[in-house]
Design a protein around this motif. Structure first.
Motif, PDB file in Angstrom:
ATOM      1  N   ASP A 160       0.876  -1.219   0.098  1.00  0.00           N
ATOM      2  CA  ASP A 160      -0.086   0.136   0.019  1.00  0.00           C
ATOM      3  C   ASP A 160       1.099   1.062   0.055  1.00  0.00           C
ATOM      4  OD1 ASP A 160      -2.433  -1.209   0.042  1.00  0.00           O
ATOM      5  OD2 ASP A 160      -2.055  -1.797   2.263  1.00  0.00           O
ATOM      6  N   VAL A 161       0.558   2.163  -0.740  1.00  0.00           N
ATOM      7  CA  VAL A 161       1.216   3.463  -0.909  1.00  0.00           C
ATOM      8  C   VAL A 161       0.249   4.548  -0.169  1.00  0.00           C
ATOM      9  CG1 VAL A 161       2.012   5.385  -2.212  1.00  0.00           C
ATOM     10  CG2 VAL A 161       2.336   2.997  -2.914  1.00  0.00           C
ATOM     11  N   ARG A 162       0.713   5.229   0.961  1.00  0.00           N
ATOM     12  CA  ARG A 162       0.006   6.255   1.423  1.00  0.00           C
ATOM     13  C   ARG A 162       0.728   7.572   1.756  1.00  0.00           C
ATOM     14  NH1 ARG A 162      -4.188   3.228   3.149  1.00  0.00           N
ATOM     15  NH2 ARG A 162      -3.564   0.985   3.765  1.00  0.00           N
ATOM     16  N   ALA A 163      -0.070   8.455   1.967  1.00  0.00           N
ATOM     17  CA  ALA A 163       0.549   9.913   2.366  1.00  0.00           C
ATOM     18  C   ALA A 163       0.900  10.090   3.554  1.00  0.00           C
ATOM     19  CB  ALA A 163       0.025  11.199   1.573  1.00  0.00           C
ATOM     20  N   ASN A 207       8.939  19.469   1.667  1.00  0.00           N
ATOM     21  CA  ASN A 207       9.171  18.469   0.805  1.00  0.00           C
ATOM     22  C   ASN A 207       7.741  17.496   1.231  1.00  0.00           C
ATOM     23  OD1 ASN A 207      11.559  18.875  -0.322  1.00  0.00           O
ATOM     24  ND2 ASN A 207      12.662  17.888   1.165  1.00  0.00           N
ATOM     25  N   VAL A 208       7.315  16.736   0.553  1.00  0.00           N
ATOM     26  CA  VAL A 208       6.402  15.852   0.636  1.00  0.00           C
ATOM     27  C   VAL A 208       6.804  14.466   1.052  1.00  0.00           C
ATOM     28  CG1 VAL A 208       4.450  14.291  -0.478  1.00  0.00           C
ATOM     29  CG2 VAL A 208       4.749  16.734  -1.177  1.00  0.00           C
ATOM     30  N   THR A 209       6.042  13.678   2.133  1.00  0.00           N
ATOM     31  CA  THR A 209       6.639  12.474   2.717  1.00  0.00           C
ATOM     32  C   THR A 209       5.780  11.719   2.295  1.00  0.00           C
ATOM     33  OG1 THR A 209       7.707  13.777   4.538  1.00  0.00           O
ATOM     34  CG2 THR A 209       7.290  11.338   4.641  1.00  0.00           C
ATOM     35  N   MET A 210       5.772  10.449   1.544  1.00  0.00           N
ATOM     36  CA  MET A 210       4.744   9.220   1.268  1.00  0.00           C
ATOM     37  C   MET A 210       5.631   8.002   1.889  1.00  0.00           C
ATOM     38  SD  MET A 210       2.866  10.800  -0.733  1.00  0.00           S
ATOM     39  CE  MET A 210       2.084   9.313  -1.536  1.00  0.00           C
ATOM     40  N   ARG A 211       5.106   7.026   2.261  1.00  0.00           N
ATOM     41  CA  ARG A 211       5.174   5.888   2.591  1.00  0.00           C
ATOM     42  C   ARG A 211       4.626   4.656   2.065  1.00  0.00           C
ATOM     43  NH1 ARG A 211       1.140   7.415   6.259  1.00  0.00           N
ATOM     44  NH2 ARG A 211      -0.374   5.783   6.829  1.00  0.00           N
ATOM     45  N   ALA A 212       5.433   3.619   1.859  1.00  0.00           N
ATOM     46  CA  ALA A 212       4.977   2.268   1.363  1.00  0.00           C
ATOM     47  C   ALA A 212       4.979   1.343   2.314  1.00  0.00           C
ATOM     48  CB  ALA A 212       5.917   1.818   0.160  1.00  0.00           C
ATOM     49  N   GLU A 213       3.896   0.660   2.305  1.00  0.00           N
ATOM     50  CA  GLU A 213       3.517  -0.504   3.450  1.00  0.00           C
ATOM     51  C   GLU A 213       3.730  -1.967   2.977  1.00  0.00           C
ATOM     52  OE1 GLU A 213       0.252   0.672   5.565  1.00  0.00           O
ATOM     53  OE2 GLU A 213       0.746   2.586   6.208  1.00  0.00           O
ATOM     54  N   ILE A 214       4.238  -2.808   3.842  1.00  0.00           N
ATOM     55  CA  ILE A 214       3.881  -4.248   3.767  1.00  0.00           C
ATOM     56  C   ILE A 214       3.695  -4.997   4.971  1.00  0.00           C
ATOM     57  CG2 ILE A 214       6.735  -4.704   3.406  1.00  0.00           C
ATOM     58  CD1 ILE A 214       5.528  -6.802   1.061  1.00  0.00           C
ATOM     59  N   LYS A 215       3.078  -6.091   4.788  1.00  0.00           N
ATOM     60  CA  LYS A 215       2.764  -6.865   6.207  1.00  0.00           C
ATOM     61  C   LYS A 215       3.808  -7.657   6.184  1.00  0.00           C
ATOM     62  CE  LYS A 215      -2.349  -6.778   5.935  1.00  0.00           C
ATOM     63  NZ  LYS A 215      -3.630  -7.642   5.952  1.00  0.00           N
ATOM     64  N   LYS A 216       4.371  -7.865   7.503  1.00  0.00           N
ATOM     65  CA  LYS A 216       5.625  -8.518   7.817  1.00  0.00           C
ATOM     66  C   LYS A 216       5.528 -10.119   7.383  1.00  0.00           C
ATOM     67  CE  LYS A 216       7.910  -7.351  11.488  1.00  0.00           C
ATOM     68  NZ  LYS A 216       7.972  -6.855  12.802  1.00  0.00           N
ATOM     69  N   ASP A 217       4.394 -10.427   7.588  1.00  0.00           N
ATOM     70  CA  ASP A 217       3.987 -11.995   7.377  1.00  0.00           C
ATOM     71  C   ASP A 217       4.415 -12.512   6.044  1.00  0.00           C
ATOM     72  OD1 ASP A 217       3.156 -12.446  10.042  1.00  0.00           O
ATOM     73  OD2 ASP A 217       0.887 -12.499   9.379  1.00  0.00           O
ATOM     74  N   LEU A 218       4.274 -11.604   5.073  1.00  0.00           N
ATOM     75  CA  LEU A 218       4.632 -11.868   3.542  1.00  0.00           C
ATOM     76  C   LEU A 218       6.266 -11.891   3.492  1.00  0.00           C
ATOM     77  CD1 LEU A 218       2.241  -9.589   1.634  1.00  0.00           C
ATOM     78  CD2 LEU A 218       2.078 -11.864   2.233  1.00  0.00           C
ATOM     79  N   LEU A 219       6.948 -11.447   4.495  1.00  0.00           N
ATOM     80  CA  LEU A 219       8.405 -11.553   4.377  1.00  0.00           C
ATOM     81  C   LEU A 219       9.285 -12.393   5.089  1.00  0.00           C
ATOM     82  CD1 LEU A 219       8.938  -7.652   3.722  1.00  0.00           C
ATOM     83  CD2 LEU A 219       8.437  -9.246   2.000  1.00  0.00           C
TER      84      LEU A 219
END
Length: 290
Positions: A267-270, A277-289
Motif C-alpha cells: 500500500d502507498v499512503r501519504a 518536501n512531501v513525505t510518502m510511505r510504502a507499507e507491506i505486512k511482515k508476514d509476507l516477508l
C-alpha cells in the motif's frame, strides 16, 4: 535521562552543540513544545502574529556516543504523553486548499479521556511525533522540512510501540524530537494537526551494516518505507524503490517478481503533503516477508 524543553533547535545541523550524551541502549525522555512554541494559547490569536523563526522546535540534540556516520539509529518509541489542550489553524494560503480560506482562524481543541473534542465532534486521539531526526551531513535543514535524515515527517505511524530507523550521517547522530500531535489524518491537509506539547520516552540503539538509508518504520505487523522529496511523484517512487530492495533482500526475489508482489500487496499512503518536501510511505505486512 530527561531532556527539558528549554533546549530546542529549529534546524537539524551537524554544527548543533549536543545538550546531552547517551549510549546505545539508553532510555531518553524528550520534553517537547508544540509546533508553535506554545505561542498560540487563545482563539483570539492568529497564525500571522507568531514568530516564524520559532516554528517546529525540536528538543535536543542528543549525541549518541556509539553512533558513527554510515550507521543507523534505531529508535523505539515507548511512550508519548500529551500535555494540556491542542491547537490548530486555518490560514489563507496555508495547506492544500489554502486559496479557499477567507479568514485566519485558530481553534483550541480539547483533549480529554483519550478523545479529541472539536466543534461538537468527538473521536479517539491518535498521538504521534511530527518531528524526529538526526543531523544531515551537508547543509542544515530547518525542522519544518523532512528529508532522508528524518525531520518533519509528520507520519501518523510514528507513534507508541513502533521502531523508527534513522540514518546516521554524522558521528553522534544528534537526535532531536518535537512537534507532537494529538490527532492527524494522513496528509495533514490544512498544514496543522492537533498541535500539542508533551513528552516522548524512547530507547535508542545503534545498528551497524544496515542497508536502508532513508527512514523506515517497523510495527508489530508491518514494514513501512518513508521518503521525502519535492513532489508526490518523486517521494512515492523513492519509497517504492526502497520497498523493492527490502522485498528482494528478505525473499531473494528478482526485481521483476518483487515488483509484481508490490502491486499485489504493498500500500502507498501519504504521510504529509503540505511541508516543503512531501513525505510518502510504502507499507507491506511482515508476514509476507518471513
Amino acid at each position: 535521562m530527561i531532556i527539558k524543553n528549554n533546549t530546542v533547535i529549529y534546524a537539524m545541523d551537524k554544527n548543533n552543540a549536543p545538550v546531552a550524551r547517551a549510549k546505545s541502549g539508553d532510555n531518553i525522555v524528550f520534553e517537547t513544545l508544540d509546533c508553535f512554541s506554545c505561542s498560540l494559547t487563545s482563539e483570539d490569536q492568529k497564525l500571522g502574529g507568531i514568530d516564524f523563526n520559532k516554528v517546529n522546535p525540536a528538543t535536543g540534540p542528543i549525541y549518541i556516543e556509539d553512533a558513527k556516520a554510515g550507521d543507523v539509529l534505531k529508535v523505539f518509541i515507548n511512550k508519548i504523553n500529551l500535555k494540556g489542550s491542542a491547537v490548530s489553524v486555518a490560514e489563507p494560503g496555508f495547506g492544500r486548499l489554502g486559496e479557499r480560506v477567507s479568514e485566519s482562524k485558530t481553534r483550541i481543541i480539547e483533549v480529554e479521556n483519550e478523545k479529541i473534542k472539536f466543534q461538537g465532534i468527538e473521536f479517539p486521539i491518535n498521538k504521534m511525533i511530527g518531528v524526529i531526526g538526526t543531523a544531515p551531513a551537508g547543509e542544515a535543514v530547518n525542522t519544518g522540512t523532512p528529508g532522508d535524515h528524518g525531520g518533519n515527517l509528520d507520519c501518523k505511524e510514528i507513534t507508541e510501540g513502533v521502531t523508527l530507523y534513522l540514518p546516521v550521517e554524522v558521528d553522534g547522530a544528534l537526535l532531536a524530537i518535537g512537534d507532537l500531535h494529538a490527532a492527524m489524518g494522513d496528509g495533514e491537509i490544512s498544514g496543522a494537526a492537533a498541535e500539542i506539547s508533551g513528552s516522548v520516552d524512547v530507547v535508542v540503539e545503534v545498528i551497524k551494516d544496515f542497508k536502508y538509508k532513508t527512514p523506515m518504520i517497523e510495527t508489530d505487523d508491518k514494514f513501512m518505507m518513508l521518503a521525502s522529496r519535492e513532489n508526490i511523484d518523486e517521494a512515492t517512487n523513492l519509497s517504492l524503490a526502497n520497498m523493492a530492495e527490502l522485498i528482494m533482500d528478505k525473499k531473494g526475489l528478482s526485481f521483476e517478481d518483487a515488483y509484481i508482489l508490490m502491486s499485489l500487496a504493498v500500500d502507498v499512503r501519504a504521510c504529509q503533503i503540505v511541508n516543503p518536501n512531501v513525505t510518502m510511505r510504502a507499507e507491506i505486512k511482515k508476514d509476507l516477508l518471513r
